[in-house]
Structure formats: C-alpha cells, structure tokens
Design a protein around this motif. Structure first.
Motif, short mmCIF file in Angstrom:
data_model
loop_
_atom_site.label_atom_id
_atom_site.label_comp_id
_atom_site.label_asym_id
_atom_site.label_seq_id
_atom_site.Cartn_x
_atom_site.Cartn_y
_atom_site.Cartn_z
N GLN A 45 0.70 -1.17 -0.05
CA GLN A 45 0.06 0.06 -0.07
C GLN A 45 0.94 1.53 0.06
N ASP A 46 1.99 1.32 0.71
CA ASP A 46 3.02 2.44 0.63
C ASP A 46 3.35 2.53 -0.80
N PHE A 47 3.62 1.53 -1.51
CA PHE A 47 4.14 1.53 -2.93
C PHE A 47 3.09 2.19 -3.53
N ILE A 48 1.79 1.43 -3.68
CA ILE A 48 0.80 2.20 -4.35
C ILE A 48 0.63 3.38 -4.11
N ASP A 49 0.59 4.26 -3.03
CA ASP A 49 0.40 5.66 -2.49
C ASP A 49 1.64 6.42 -2.65
#
Length: 161
Positions: A45-49
């Motif tokens: 999720q950190d990568f997606i964000d």
C-alpha cells in the motif's frame, strides 16, 4: 506457490513488475504480487500510495520468498534453525539476499543440501552416550554445526559448491 506471476528472479524484477502495474493503475495486481511473494500488504500500500519508490528491497524480497516457502514446507526443530541461519546470512550480505531470491533456488533445495551433507558425514555415537540414553543399538549422527551449516547454505545459494 508463485502461481499467478511466476517465480521472480530478483528484487529488481519484482519492482519492475510492480512499477508496470502502478503505471497501468492496477493496484489489485500490485497487492497480488505482494501476497504471492510474501510482502507485507502495508508495504504494498505504501508503494501504491507513492510513499516509497520500490515495492521491495533485496532483503524484503528474500525474506518474503523464505516466508512463502516456509509456510509450504512447515520446517521444525533443526530446519527452523537452518532457516534462521539463511535469514541471518541475508542480513549480513545483500548478495546473499539476492541469491536467495534467484529463480530455481529454494528453501527445500537448501535443506536438501544440508541433509546430503548430514548423511555423508555421519559418525557413530559413542556407546557410553547411547547407553546413557537407554539405546542398545548402533546410532550415527551427522548434523552440521552452525559454522558448517552457514557454509553449506552460502554454497547452495551463492554457487560455491
């Protein structure tokens, strides 16, 4: 294991696949890549964000692969210790972490290398010990010590055999 996206050969390969999915806006695929490779969903999720530039590091990619393989293999006792040695070697050496991630290298294969050494290096247990253990037959033992196990692990993953 590795059914949807296949076995990635490196952390770079995982990151390229995840970046391609992010460019396409396919965030579910990024989460699926993470799940299949043992990567924490929060990291995905950190990568997606956009909070991080890469989905994995060599270390997280190696640990993720080991987690997936261990879940399938269910190692116990000495095999758990060997898994700990593999993890330790990954933290000591980025090259080792990359080697663990390589396609075709596996926890099963590494344990097989350790087991092969064990059988080739069995020695009789002294009779005094077997008697003290209440055993009346010949016993042999060939489990590698920590130093030898780390050498076998390194040789297996890094090709030094």
């Amino acid at each position: 294991m590795f059914d949807k996206f296949g076995e990635f050969d490196s952390s770079d390969e995982i990151n390229r696949a995840a970046a391609a999915q992010r460019r396409e806006g396919d965030y579910e695929a990024i989460l699926a890549i993470a799940e299949e490779n043992g990567i924490d969903p929060e990291d995905a999720q950190d990568f997606i964000d956009g909070n991080v530039t890469a989905l994995v590091t060599p270390l997280t990619a190696a640990f993720g692969k080991l987690d997936i393989e261990a879940a399938e293999l269910e190692p116990y006792e000495i095999m758990e210790d060997w898994l700990g040695y593999i993890r330790l070697r990954c933290t000591e050496s980025p090259e080792m972490a990359e080697a663990v991630r390589r396609r075709g290298k596996s926890l099963k294969g590494c344990i097989a290398a350790l087991l092969t050494w064990s059988f080739k290096n069995q020695r009789p247990v002294p009779e005094e010990i077997t008697k003290a253990a209440g055993i009346s037959f010949k016993v042999t033992l060939g489990i590698p010590g920590m130093g030898k196990a780390k050498q076998i692990i390194t040789d297996y993953y890094m090709g030094g055999q």
